[in-house]
Motif scaffolding. Sequence first.
Motif, short mmCIF file in Angstrom:
data_model
loop_
_atom_site.label_atom_id
_atom_site.label_comp_id
_atom_site.label_asym_id
_atom_site.label_seq_id
_atom_site.Cartn_x
_atom_site.Cartn_y
_atom_site.Cartn_z
N TYR A 22 33.22 -0.04 180.27
CA TYR A 22 32.90 1.18 180.95
C TYR A 22 31.23 1.03 181.40
O TYR A 22 31.14 2.04 182.58
N TRP A 23 30.37 0.88 180.43
CA TRP A 23 29.05 0.80 180.89
C TRP A 23 28.80 0.09 182.38
O TRP A 23 28.00 0.33 183.06
N THR A 26 30.29 1.77 185.41
CA THR A 26 29.39 2.84 185.68
C THR A 26 28.32 2.53 186.38
O THR A 26 27.85 3.14 187.29
#
Length: 106
Positions: A22-23, A26
């Motif tokens: 996710y990071w 992102t």
Amino acid sequence: MTLRLRHLWLALAVWGTVHPMYWFVTFLRQNGWDAAALIDAWHVNASSTGLVWDLTIAAVVLTLWILSEVAVRRNWLALVCIPAIFGIGVSCGLPLYLYFRSRPVG
């Protein structure tokens, strides 16, 4: 109890895949899909550089452990954990390996 622990390893492998990705995604969406920019960000200060080296050393040690155990146990499927370690991270590769290692023998 063993079956519950095995399911816990698998759940942690999924979490260790989804949460870091996710990071990463992102960051890449915000800064372009440039791997060099991501690597530069990992070395933005001494603290993050130390963390990168800590995880790199842990990944190498885990890989050597997997290779040595696969040679003895002949659990060839566990080798899929090595690309997971370097492609996703130790947070995925270690619990995934423990999941494969904890399968019932026989």
